[in-house]
Design an enzyme around this catalytic site. Structure first.
Site, PDB file in Angstrom:
ATOM      1  CB  ILE A 101      -0.914   0.050   1.241  1.00  0.00           C
ATOM      2  CG1 ILE A 101      -1.809  -1.191   1.322  1.00  0.00           C
ATOM      3  CG2 ILE A 101      -1.785   1.301   1.215  1.00  0.00           C
ATOM      4  CD1 ILE A 101      -2.739  -1.187   2.523  1.00  0.00           C
ATOM      5  CG  ASP A 102       1.168   3.898  -3.406  1.00  0.00           C
ATOM      6  OD1 ASP A 102       1.991   2.998  -3.614  1.00  0.00           O
ATOM      7  OD2 ASP A 102       0.499   4.446  -4.308  1.00  0.00           O
ATOM      8  CG  MET A 103       4.313   6.806   3.442  1.00  0.00           C
ATOM      9  SD  MET A 103       5.826   7.781   3.505  1.00  0.00           S
ATOM     10  CE  MET A 103       5.320   9.223   2.553  1.00  0.00           C
ATOM     11  CB  THR A 153      -2.843   4.463   0.108  1.00  0.00           C
ATOM     12  OG1 THR A 153      -2.548   5.014  -1.171  1.00  0.00           O
ATOM     13  CG2 THR A 153      -4.207   3.799   0.071  1.00  0.00           C
ATOM     14  NE  ARG A 185      -1.038   8.256  -6.455  1.00  0.00           N
ATOM     15  CZ  ARG A 185       0.134   8.424  -5.884  1.00  0.00           C
ATOM     16  NH1 ARG A 185       0.721   7.404  -5.257  1.00  0.00           N
ATOM     17  NH2 ARG A 185       0.743   9.597  -5.923  1.00  0.00           N
TER      18      ARG A 185
END
Length: 310
Positions: A119-121, A123, A224
Site C-alpha cells: 500500500i502506498d505510504m 494511502t 491514481r
C-alpha cells in the site's frame, strides 16, 4: 529506532549463519541475507561471507520492532488485518526509518510475520499480514492470482455521477523524470489494466466526489493514473494532477503543509483501502472501520485549491 546494533558473544567458533539462526530463530535464508547485507560486524568491520565462521564478541544490526499501539482490526492464528494510517510505510525503506507497519506486525507475531501486499505510504486503510511463512506464501499468491479482492474509496476532484470502467493500459516510466514526475503513464504498449469506478457522493461546496474503486489488476499507481486520465485525479495526489514544480518540491521534501493543502487539494492523498474479501479455510470479508467518507476537513475548498489545472 527499529534497526539496532547490539553486541553478542559467540562462545565457540561456528558458522555465522548458524549462530544467527539460533539467536533470532531465523531461517537459514534470513540469516544469510543479514550477513550478505553487511549487518554482522567483526572487529567493527562488516563480514559479508555467508559461510564464514565467527567466535568471541561480534556486533549485529537487526530489526527490533517497536510498537506504537496500532492493534489489528482482526486476527486469527494465521493472519491479521491492520488499519494503516496515511503517511506510514508498510516496510522501512532505509535503516533509519523510525516506524513502519512492520513494527506492529513483528511486535505481535515475531520475525516470520510479514505484510502480504503493498500500500502506498500516503494511502490509508486495510493491510493484510501473515503470521507465519505458510500463510505468507498462500496470501501473496492470492494477491498475485487476484483471488483476493480489494476495494478502495477515493475523494476526487470535480463531479462524477455515473459508474464507469477504465481499461487503459499502464506503462512504467523508464525515460526519466526530467519532464514529468509520474511513475507510470497511459500507453498502448503498456500492461493490461482494469478498474471499475462507482460514484457514491458529490459535495458541491468542495466540488469533490467520493468514488468506490474496484481494481481487477494490480498495476503500480493504477487507481491514481486511471482517475487522472479521466481528468478527475485524487485530491491530495502530489504527483498526478499537480504541476511539475509542485511534484518535484514534494519529492524533495521542500513543500510546506499549507502549500501541500492548496496545491494538491488536500492534506494527504485521499485514497483509502476499504475492503478485503478472500478465502482462507473460511470466507472472509473485512471492512475498514475508518470514517474516511467524512474526512471533509482534509480537503481544500474549491475556491482556494490550485490543482488539476485550476
Amino acid at each position: 529506532m527499529p534497526f539496532v546494533k547490539e553486541k553478542f558473544t559467540v562462545p565457540q567458533k561456528m558458522p555465522a549463519f548458524l549462530y544467527i539462526m539460533h539467536l533470532f530463530n531465523y531461517t537459514q535464508g534470513q540469516a544469510q541475507r543479514l550477513i550478505a547485507k553487511g549487518r554482522l560486524l567483526v572487529n567493527g568491520e562488516s563480514m559479508f561471507l555467508t559461510g564464514g565462521k565467527i567466535e568471541g564478541v561480534v556486533e549485529i544490526v537487526y530489526f527490533k520492532p517497536s510498537s506504537q499501539g496500532n492493534a489489528p482490526l482482526f486476527q486469527n492464528r494465521d493472519f491479521m488485518v491492520f488499519e494503516k494510517p496515511s503517511g506510514t510505510l508498510v516496510h522501512p525503506n532505509t535503516m533509519s526509518t523510525p516506524y513502519s507497519m512492520l513494527d506492529e506486525i513483528r511486535h505481535l507475531s515475531g520475525d516470520h510475520a510479514n505484510a502480504t501486499h503493498r500500500i502506498d505510504m500516503e494511502t490509508s486503510g486495510l493491510l493484510l499480514a501473515s503470521k507465519h511463512k505458510e500463510a505468507e506464501s498462500y496470501l501473496k499468491n492470492g494477491f498475485e492470482t487476484k483471488s483476493i479482492k480489494k476495494s478502495y474509496l477515493a475523494w476526487v476532484d470535480g463531479k462524477l455521477t455515473e459508474p464507469f470502467s477504465s481499461h487503459e493500459r499502464i506503462k512504467i516510466n523508464k525515460e526519466g523524470y526530467e519532464k514529468t514526475k509520474h511513475k507510470v503513464f497511459i500507453d498502448d504498449d503498456g500492461k493490461a489494466s482494469h478498474t471499475d469506478f462507482i460514484p457514491l457522493e458529490y459535495d458541491e461546496k468542495l466540488d469533490a466526489s467520493l468514488v468506490a474503486c474496484y481494481p481487477h489488476t494490480g498495476r503500480t499507481h493504477q487507481i491514481r493514473i486511471h482517475l487522472f486520465h479521466v481528468k478527475h485525479p485524487i485530491l491530495g495526489d502530489p504527483i498526478y494532477g499537480t504541476t511539475f514544480d509542485t511534484a518535484n518540491r514534494y519529492l524533495e521534501n521542500e513543500i510546506s503543509e499549507e502549500e501541500r493543502f492548496r496545491l494538491t487539494g488536500a492534506r494527504r492523498l485521499m485514497l483509502h483501502a476499504h475492503t478485503l474479501s478472500f478465502v482462507y479455510a473460511n470466507r472472509f470479508h473485512i471492512e475498514s472501520k475508518s470514517d474516511f467518507t467524512r474526512m471533509y476537513d482534509l480537503i481544500c475548498p474549491k475556491e482556494e485549491r490550485q490543482f488539476n489545472g485550476n
